[in-house]
Motif scaffolding. Structure first.
Motif, PDB file in Angstrom:
ATOM      1  N   ARG A   1       0.844  -1.183   0.000  1.00 45.33           N
ATOM      2  CA  ARG A   1       0.000   0.000   0.000  1.00 45.33           C
ATOM      3  C   ARG A   1       0.891   1.248   0.000  1.00 45.33           C
ATOM      4  O   ARG A   1       2.077   1.158   0.303  1.00 45.33           O
ATOM      5  CB  ARG A   1      -0.915  -0.009   1.223  1.00 45.33           C
ATOM      6  N   PRO A   2       0.308   2.403  -0.312  1.00 43.89           N
ATOM      7  CA  PRO A   2       1.132   3.617  -0.347  1.00 43.89           C
ATOM      8  C   PRO A   2       1.940   3.859   0.919  1.00 43.89           C
ATOM      9  O   PRO A   2       3.128   4.178   0.854  1.00 43.89           O
ATOM     10  CB  PRO A   2       0.092   4.723  -0.572  1.00 43.89           C
ATOM     11  N   ARG A   3       1.313   3.664   2.073  1.00 48.32           N
ATOM     12  CA  ARG A   3       2.006   3.937   3.326  1.00 48.32           C
ATOM     13  C   ARG A   3       3.159   2.967   3.556  1.00 48.32           C
ATOM     14  O   ARG A   3       4.146   3.308   4.218  1.00 48.32           O
ATOM     15  CB  ARG A   3       1.000   3.862   4.470  1.00 48.32           C
ATOM     16  N   ASP A   4       3.080   1.743   2.986  1.00 42.11           N
ATOM     17  CA  ASP A   4       4.159   0.760   3.158  1.00 42.11           C
ATOM     18  C   ASP A   4       5.462   1.211   2.510  1.00 42.11           C
ATOM     19  O   ASP A   4       6.540   0.733   2.873  1.00 42.11           O
ATOM     20  CB  ASP A   4       3.751  -0.590   2.552  1.00 42.11           C
ATOM     21  N   LEU A   5       5.361   2.123   1.544  1.00 42.22           N
ATOM     22  CA  LEU A   5       6.529   2.530   0.766  1.00 42.22           C
ATOM     23  C   LEU A   5       7.245   3.752   1.343  1.00 42.22           C
ATOM     24  O   LEU A   5       8.355   4.071   0.929  1.00 42.22           O
ATOM     25  CB  LEU A   5       6.103   2.817  -0.678  1.00 42.22           C
ATOM     26  N   VAL A   6       6.608   4.409   2.297  1.00 42.94           N
ATOM     27  CA  VAL A   6       7.219   5.578   2.924  1.00 42.94           C
ATOM     28  C   VAL A   6       8.449   5.146   3.715  1.00 42.94           C
ATOM     29  O   VAL A   6       8.441   4.146   4.419  1.00 42.94           O
ATOM     30  CB  VAL A   6       6.211   6.299   3.844  1.00 42.94           C
ATOM     31  N   GLY A   7       9.533   5.914   3.558  1.00 46.30           N
ATOM     32  CA  GLY A   7      10.771   5.596   4.265  1.00 46.30           C
ATOM     33  C   GLY A   7      11.754   4.796   3.443  1.00 46.30           C
ATOM     34  O   GLY A   7      12.900   4.597   3.850  1.00 46.30           O
ATOM     35  N   HIS A   8      11.333   4.327   2.282  1.00 44.32           N
ATOM     36  CA  HIS A   8      12.225   3.579   1.388  1.00 44.32           C
ATOM     37  C   HIS A   8      12.630   4.473   0.215  1.00 44.32           C
ATOM     38  O   HIS A   8      11.811   5.217  -0.325  1.00 44.32           O
ATOM     39  CB  HIS A   8      11.531   2.319   0.865  1.00 44.32           C
ATOM     40  N   SER A   9      13.881   4.396  -0.180  1.00 45.25           N
ATOM     41  CA  SER A   9      14.391   5.214  -1.287  1.00 45.25           C
ATOM     42  C   SER A   9      13.628   4.889  -2.572  1.00 45.25           C
ATOM     43  O   SER A   9      13.469   3.715  -2.933  1.00 45.25           O
ATOM     44  CB  SER A   9      15.891   4.965  -1.483  1.00 45.25           C
ATOM     45  N   PHE A  10      13.211   5.939  -3.265  1.00 41.37           N
ATOM     46  CA  PHE A  10      12.343   5.805  -4.429  1.00 41.37           C
ATOM     47  C   PHE A  10      13.085   6.254  -5.685  1.00 41.37           C
ATOM     48  O   PHE A  10      13.640   7.349  -5.747  1.00 41.37           O
ATOM     49  CB  PHE A  10      11.084   6.660  -4.221  1.00 41.37           C
ATOM     50  N   ILE A  11      13.095   5.380  -6.688  1.00 40.73           N
ATOM     51  CA  ILE A  11      13.660   5.704  -7.997  1.00 40.73           C
ATOM     52  C   ILE A  11      12.480   6.104  -8.884  1.00 40.73           C
ATOM     53  O   ILE A  11      11.684   5.247  -9.280  1.00 40.73           O
ATOM     54  CB  ILE A  11      14.403   4.502  -8.607  1.00 40.73           C
ATOM     55  N   THR A  12      12.354   7.391  -9.172  1.00 45.25           N
ATOM     56  CA  THR A  12      11.190   7.863  -9.910  1.00 45.25           C
ATOM     57  C   THR A  12      11.546   8.200 -11.355  1.00 45.25           C
ATOM     58  O   THR A  12      12.712   8.118 -11.760  1.00 45.25           O
ATOM     59  CB  THR A  12      10.563   9.082  -9.198  1.00 45.25           C
ATOM     60  N   ARG A  13      10.548   8.568 -12.141  1.00 39.80           N
ATOM     61  CA  ARG A  13      10.739   8.869 -13.560  1.00 39.80           C
ATOM     62  C   ARG A  13      10.772  10.371 -13.797  1.00 39.80           C
ATOM     63  O   ARG A  13      10.499  11.168 -12.909  1.00 39.80           O
ATOM     64  CB  ARG A  13       9.620   8.227 -14.387  1.00 39.80           C
ATOM     65  N   ASP A  14      11.079  10.777 -15.014  1.00 44.06           N
ATOM     66  CA  ASP A  14      11.186  12.189 -15.356  1.00 44.06           C
ATOM     67  C   ASP A  14       9.799  12.836 -15.460  1.00 44.06           C
ATOM     68  O   ASP A  14       8.811  12.146 -15.730  1.00 44.06           O
ATOM     69  CB  ASP A  14      11.944  12.352 -16.676  1.00 44.06           C
ATOM     70  N   PRO A  15       9.705  14.150 -15.252  1.00 46.84           N
ATOM     71  CA  PRO A  15       8.420  14.836 -15.399  1.00 46.84           C
ATOM     72  C   PRO A  15       7.839  14.631 -16.795  1.00 46.84           C
ATOM     73  O   PRO A  15       8.549  14.640 -17.790  1.00 46.84           O
ATOM     74  CB  PRO A  15       8.783  16.314 -15.169  1.00 46.84           C
TER      75      PRO A  15
ATOM     76  N   GLU B   1       6.032  13.993  -1.908  1.00 48.33           N
ATOM     77  CA  GLU B   1       7.188  14.621  -1.269  1.00 48.33           C
ATOM     78  C   GLU B   1       7.644  13.862  -0.017  1.00 48.33           C
ATOM     79  O   GLU B   1       8.765  14.063   0.464  1.00 48.33           O
ATOM     80  CB  GLU B   1       6.871  16.068  -0.903  1.00 48.33           C
ATOM     81  N   GLU B   2       6.771  13.009   0.523  1.00 42.66           N
ATOM     82  CA  GLU B   2       7.142  12.234   1.712  1.00 42.66           C
ATOM     83  C   GLU B   2       8.137  11.118   1.382  1.00 42.66           C
ATOM     84  O   GLU B   2       8.792  10.578   2.274  1.00 42.66           O
ATOM     85  CB  GLU B   2       5.901  11.615   2.364  1.00 42.66           C
ATOM     86  N   LEU B   3       8.229  10.751   0.107  1.00 45.98           N
ATOM     87  CA  LEU B   3       9.115   9.658  -0.294  1.00 45.98           C
ATOM     88  C   LEU B   3      10.524  10.189  -0.550  1.00 45.98           C
ATOM     89  O   LEU B   3      10.689  11.167  -1.281  1.00 45.98           O
ATOM     90  CB  LEU B   3       8.586   8.980  -1.554  1.00 45.98           C
ATOM     91  N   PRO B   4      11.534   9.569   0.017  1.00 45.00           N
ATOM     92  CA  PRO B   4      12.912  10.003  -0.243  1.00 45.00           C
ATOM     93  C   PRO B   4      13.368   9.560  -1.638  1.00 45.00           C
ATOM     94  O   PRO B   4      13.665   8.389  -1.862  1.00 45.00           O
ATOM     95  CB  PRO B   4      13.716   9.289   0.856  1.00 45.00           C
ATOM     96  N   VAL B   5      13.382  10.495  -2.583  1.00 44.80           N
ATOM     97  CA  VAL B   5      13.760  10.181  -3.968  1.00 44.80           C
ATOM     98  C   VAL B   5      15.276  10.091  -4.067  1.00 44.80           C
ATOM     99  O   VAL B   5      15.988  11.017  -3.677  1.00 44.80           O
ATOM    100  CB  VAL B   5      13.223  11.255  -4.933  1.00 44.80           C
ATOM    101  N   CYS B   6      15.767   8.980  -4.575  1.00 48.24           N
ATOM    102  CA  CYS B   6      17.216   8.816  -4.735  1.00 48.24           C
ATOM    103  C   CYS B   6      17.660   9.071  -6.168  1.00 48.24           C
ATOM    104  O   CYS B   6      18.854   9.251  -6.423  1.00 48.24           O
ATOM    105  CB  CYS B   6      17.660   7.430  -4.271  1.00 48.24           C
ATOM    106  N   ALA B   7      16.704   9.064  -7.110  1.00 50.69           N
ATOM    107  CA  ALA B   7      17.055   9.345  -8.515  1.00 50.69           C
ATOM    108  C   ALA B   7      15.782   9.662  -9.280  1.00 50.69           C
ATOM    109  O   ALA B   7      14.715   9.115  -8.992  1.00 50.69           O
ATOM    110  CB  ALA B   7      17.780   8.166  -9.148  1.00 50.69           C
TER     111      ALA B   7
END
Length: 306
Positions: free
Chosen positions: A182-196, A216-222
């Motif tokens: 679920r969304p809340r399960d992913l908070v606190g884990h480094s997130f590799i996201t895509r380009d705008p 913004e709560e997710l720590p984006v690493c890339a």
């Protein structure tokens, strides 16, 4: 069949740039410049004003542009009508596609279409879904394959299928042991996201917000434009990402990645889009029909190793 010089001039005038016209026509910039010079020599007058970072039309250029619009439109109509009579599709087809569709769906689409219509030459432009959508609306592309539902007034859309989005990570990552996330399960884990502008990024952010988590709560690493790089970083243990199931099958089979479903399930639409034209060539219609049918067929193939 239309004069190539007119085609190039029309593209430069419409794009407002020699560079963008060259990209649109799949030509080099010197070749574009040469064609414009030839046309200006033919009319013995300057047709384009060059300066201030943009190309404009001279009074003579305005006249030539107006006639070029009519001539090129009639030329396209002529080619399509004769093709319909001979029942043999031929010519160049400009296709825009998202990165995921280009890598994991398009090769099979083109393979089948080329077998049926060997005289058709596909020219593929790869970009994110938003950019492809805009270029189809501007009639810079004949057809687009995207992962968003468009609402642009100049675009006709066909919903072909959908593909499930999954969390991907290294097999030793803490998230890899989950049955679903679920969304809340992913908070606190480094997130590799895509380009705008990337469709999967937009869907992921909507998924988090609907689950009460601000992106913004997710720590984006890339933040990456390349799907291959996203998978590589996830396989190296840098963090988790959200990716299309079609894009990760081989990585899962070979043990580089683990995929975990989201709760609630998240899907990306697979859409075929075309310029909303009163007259459309049979070649564009035939490819749109083929792509819609093939995407629906490929999307029904069972997921493996999930």
């Amino acid at each position: 069949m239309a004069d190539r010089r007119l085609q190039v001039f029309h593209a430069v005038a419409r794009q407002g740039s020699f560079t963008r016209a060259a990209e649109h026509l799949f030509m080099t910039q010197p070749a574009v410049t040469f064609q414009i010079k030839q046309l200006e020599e033919h009319f013995n007058t300057r047709l384009l004003d060059r300066g201030h970072g943009r190309v404009g039309l001279t009074p003579a250029g305005e006249i030539v542009y107006a006639y070029a619009e009519r001539i090129l439109g009639l030329s396209d109509e002529l080619e399509a009508r004769v093709s319909e009579l001979t029942d043999e599709l031929a010519g160049t087809l400009a296709i825009g596609t998202s990165t995921t569709i280009a890598a994991y769906w398009l090769p099979r689409l083109l393979e089948g279409f080329r077998r049926r219509y060997p005289r058709v030459i596909p020219r593929v432009v790869v970009g994110n879904s938003q950019l492809t959508e805009e270029r189809v609306a501007a009639r810079e592309l004949d057809v687009g394959l995207i992962e968003i539902v468009t609402d642009l007034p100049g675009v006709e859309r066909r919903s072909a299928a959908r593909d499930q989005l999954l969390v991907i990570c290294h097999p030793a990552h803490p998230l890899a042991r989950a049955g679903q996330l679920r969304p809340r399960d992913l908070v606190g884990h480094s997130f590799i996201t895509r380009d705008p502008g990337n469709a999967i990024r937009d869907l992921a952010e909507e998924f988090f917000r609907e689950g009460g988590v601000e992106p913004e709560e997710l720590p984006v690493c890339a933040e990456l434009g390349s799907l291959a790089t996203v998978k590589h970083l996830a396989a190296e243990g840098a963090g988790f990402a959200i990716a299309s199931s079609a894009a990760i099958q081989r990585d899962i089979r070979e043990g580089r990645l683990v995929a975990v479903p989201l709760d609630p399930p998240l899907y990306t639409p697979l859409e075929v889009i075309l310029p909303r034209d009163k007259f459309r060539s049979r070649l564009i219609t035939a490819f749109a029909d083929h792509a819609t049918e093939m995407l629906a067929e490929l999307a029904t193939e069972p997921l493996k190793n999930l």
